[in-house]
Design a protein around this motif. Structure first.
Motif, mmCIF file in Angstrom:
data_model
loop_
_atom_site.group_PDB
_atom_site.id
_atom_site.type_symbol
_atom_site.label_atom_id
_atom_site.label_comp_id
_atom_site.label_asym_id
_atom_site.label_seq_id
_atom_site.Cartn_x
_atom_site.Cartn_y
_atom_site.Cartn_z
ATOM 1 N N LYS A 170 0.824 -1.204 0.000
ATOM 2 C CA LYS A 170 0.000 0.000 0.000
ATOM 3 C C LYS A 170 0.862 1.258 0.000
ATOM 4 C CE LYS A 170 -3.823 -2.301 2.381
ATOM 5 N NZ LYS A 170 -4.591 -2.397 3.654
ATOM 6 N N GLN A 171 1.953 1.238 0.795
ATOM 7 C CA GLN A 171 2.843 2.388 0.833
ATOM 8 C C GLN A 171 3.500 2.612 -0.530
ATOM 9 O OE1 GLN A 171 5.545 1.487 4.021
ATOM 10 N NE2 GLN A 171 3.995 1.748 5.617
ATOM 11 N N LEU A 172 3.935 1.513 -1.158
ATOM 12 C CA LEU A 172 4.536 1.616 -2.478
ATOM 13 C C LEU A 172 3.527 2.140 -3.486
ATOM 14 C CD1 LEU A 172 6.941 1.099 -4.334
ATOM 15 C CD2 LEU A 172 6.120 -1.251 -4.630
ATOM 16 N N GLY A 173 2.271 1.706 -3.346
ATOM 17 C CA GLY A 173 1.229 2.163 -4.250
ATOM 18 C C GLY A 173 1.017 3.665 -4.175
ATOM 19 N N VAL A 174 1.114 4.222 -2.966
ATOM 20 C CA VAL A 174 0.968 5.667 -2.789
ATOM 21 C C VAL A 174 2.073 6.401 -3.533
ATOM 22 C CG1 VAL A 174 1.060 7.554 -1.131
ATOM 23 C CG2 VAL A 174 -0.245 5.496 -0.602
ATOM 24 N N TRP A 175 3.307 5.919 -3.398
ATOM 25 C CA TRP A 175 4.443 6.568 -4.067
ATOM 26 C C TRP A 175 4.331 6.442 -5.584
ATOM 27 C CZ3 TRP A 175 7.220 10.088 -1.937
ATOM 28 C CH2 TRP A 175 7.452 10.081 -0.552
ATOM 29 N N VAL A 176 3.832 5.304 -6.054
ATOM 30 C CA VAL A 176 3.646 5.118 -7.495
ATOM 31 C C VAL A 176 2.611 6.104 -8.031
ATOM 32 C CG1 VAL A 176 2.758 3.540 -9.259
ATOM 33 C CG2 VAL A 176 4.346 2.693 -7.517
ATOM 34 N N LEU A 177 1.532 6.296 -7.277
ATOM 35 C CA LEU A 177 0.500 7.245 -7.702
ATOM 36 C C LEU A 177 1.027 8.672 -7.712
ATOM 37 C CD1 LEU A 177 -2.639 5.822 -5.851
ATOM 38 C CD2 LEU A 177 -2.149 5.745 -8.307
ATOM 39 N N ILE A 178 1.854 9.020 -6.710
ATOM 40 C CA ILE A 178 2.452 10.353 -6.670
ATOM 41 C C ILE A 178 3.365 10.567 -7.877
ATOM 42 C CG2 ILE A 178 4.067 11.844 -5.417
ATOM 43 C CD1 ILE A 178 2.979 10.641 -2.825
ATOM 44 N N PHE A 179 4.197 9.547 -8.161
ATOM 45 C CA PHE A 179 5.097 9.628 -9.307
ATOM 46 C C PHE A 179 4.319 9.778 -10.606
ATOM 47 C CE2 PHE A 179 7.071 7.355 -12.843
ATOM 48 C CZ PHE A 179 8.228 8.110 -13.012
ATOM 49 N N MET A 180 3.266 8.979 -10.760
ATOM 50 C CA MET A 180 2.473 9.033 -11.985
ATOM 51 C C MET A 180 1.783 10.387 -12.138
ATOM 52 S SD MET A 180 2.996 6.250 -13.600
ATOM 53 C CE MET A 180 1.685 6.337 -14.832
ATOM 54 N N SER A 181 1.358 10.960 -11.003
ATOM 55 C CA SER A 181 0.710 12.275 -11.054
ATOM 56 C C SER A 181 1.687 13.345 -11.513
ATOM 57 C CB SER A 181 0.144 12.634 -9.679
ATOM 58 O OG SER A 181 -0.844 11.711 -9.279
ATOM 59 N N ILE A 182 2.910 13.306 -10.947
ATOM 60 C CA ILE A 182 3.944 14.273 -11.336
ATOM 61 C C ILE A 182 4.322 14.084 -12.804
ATOM 62 C CG2 ILE A 182 6.334 15.005 -10.944
ATOM 63 C CD1 ILE A 182 5.950 14.243 -8.004
ATOM 64 N N PHE A 183 4.498 12.824 -13.202
ATOM 65 C CA PHE A 183 4.869 12.525 -14.593
ATOM 66 C C PHE A 183 3.769 12.992 -15.551
ATOM 67 C CE2 PHE A 183 4.778 9.717 -18.292
ATOM 68 C CZ PHE A 183 6.075 9.877 -18.762
ATOM 69 N N ALA A 184 2.508 12.760 -15.189
ATOM 70 C CA ALA A 184 1.400 13.164 -16.051
ATOM 71 C C ALA A 184 1.340 14.683 -16.190
ATOM 72 C CB ALA A 184 0.080 12.628 -15.484
ATOM 73 N N THR A 185 1.613 15.386 -15.080
ATOM 74 C CA THR A 185 1.601 16.849 -15.112
ATOM 75 C C THR A 185 2.703 17.379 -16.033
ATOM 76 O OG1 THR A 185 0.720 16.945 -12.859
ATOM 77 C CG2 THR A 185 1.782 18.930 -13.708
ATOM 78 N N LEU A 186 3.915 16.813 -15.890
ATOM 79 C CA LEU A 186 5.038 17.228 -16.742
ATOM 80 C C LEU A 186 4.764 16.915 -18.208
ATOM 81 C CD1 LEU A 186 8.064 16.100 -14.516
ATOM 82 C CD2 LEU A 186 7.228 18.433 -14.899
ATOM 83 N N ALA A 187 4.204 15.730 -18.464
ATOM 84 C CA ALA A 187 3.902 15.344 -19.844
ATOM 85 C C ALA A 187 2.849 16.284 -20.456
ATOM 86 C CB ALA A 187 3.408 13.897 -19.878
ATOM 87 N N TRP A 188 1.869 16.660 -19.652
ATOM 88 C CA TRP A 188 0.820 17.564 -20.126
ATOM 89 C C TRP A 188 1.388 18.935 -20.473
ATOM 90 C CZ3 TRP A 188 -1.468 21.585 -16.828
ATOM 91 C CH2 TRP A 188 -2.486 22.283 -17.481
#
Length: 254
Positions: free
Chosen positions: A225-243
């Motif tokens: 669950k902790q790893l999942g939170v970090w993955v979601l944070i990373f994906m959110s940052i990556f999606a923002t940068l890609a956008w």
């Protein structure tokens, strides 16, 4: 701290946890023990003392209990009683062949019982938590006990010394489905004899056992669950940068 192992092999007749409760006795919510290491350690102690006499947990090794804050020395001195090694699986000393002869069936493995008994409406932990707290005296049963969650349960009340003995009270009421017919309705429990624990202490102990069994079903759940939170944070940052990069690219094209 030294844990004494109860010799309850003859009492744990069996497949107690192979049950379902659709439309039956209402289940109580099992307290969350996932972040309480002291409670999980106590649950492990009770599990070894009362459950491993007849049930296996063959997917779990003793040394995995280090994840609960126990050292190998503590595990060896307090949880190993019949010559097992710290790296061995958690198995019962009762041979399956003998269990089949004595009790007519082999006790189910409890490694993932909380996950196996989960339903869309209730968790497996809720079921076991309620089940272990609703045994009542019944002289008509071979074990002397019955259960509200699983009527005519084959498993005896192995924790009766802790809880004491309680009787179930029933009252006659009108059958809602058939006019003029009377049915027995459960009206609560009545304490017949005291155990070594108060009601609150017993409920807490059962919650600890169930909490440990839930942890045992997936020891890496919290890390996942902790790893999942970090993955979601990373994906959110990556999606923002890609956008933003996409917007900047098409701005230049225009």
């Amino acid at each position: 701290m030294i844990f004494s192992k109860k010799l309850l092999a003859l009492l744990a007749l069996v497949p107690a946890l192979a049950f379902a409760n659709e439309g039956g006795y209402p289940l109580d919510k099992a307290p969350d023990r996932s972040h309480n290491m002291a409670a999980l350690q106590n649950g492990a102690k009770l599990f070894v003392n009362y459950c491993l006499n007849c049930h296996n947990a063959s997917a779990m090794r003793y040394n995995r209990l280090r994840d609960l804050g126990l050292t190998e020395e503590q595990i060896k001195n307090n949880l190993l009683f019949t010559g097992e090694k710290v790296g061995e699986m958690m198995t019962t000393a009762m041979p399956a062949k003998d269990a089949k002869v004595w009790f007519g069936t082999v006790p189910p493995d409890l490694s993932v019982i909380t996950r196996a008994k989960a339903t869309p409406s209730n968790t497996g932990s809720d079921y076991i938590y309620t089940y272990l707290r609703t045994f009542y005296k019944d002289e008509n049963r071979p074990t002397g006990f019955n259960n509200m969650v699983l009527p005519n349960a084959a498993m005896p009340h192995v924790l009766w010394e802790l809880q004491g003995v309680q009787a179930a009270k029933f009252e006659e009421v009108e059958d809602p489905h058939e006019h003029g017919k009377k049915v027995h309705k459960f009206a609560g429990f009545e304490q017949v004899s005291k155990g070594t624990m108060t009601k609150l202490e017993y409920d807490t102990a059962v919650a600890d056992i169930v909490g440990y069994m839930e942890w045992m079903a997936e020891p890496a759940a919290q890390k996942r669950k902790q790893l999942g939170v970090w993955v979601l944070i990373f994906m959110s940052i990556f999606a923002t940068l890609a956008w933003r990069l996409n917007a900047s690219y098409w701005k230049e094209v225009k």
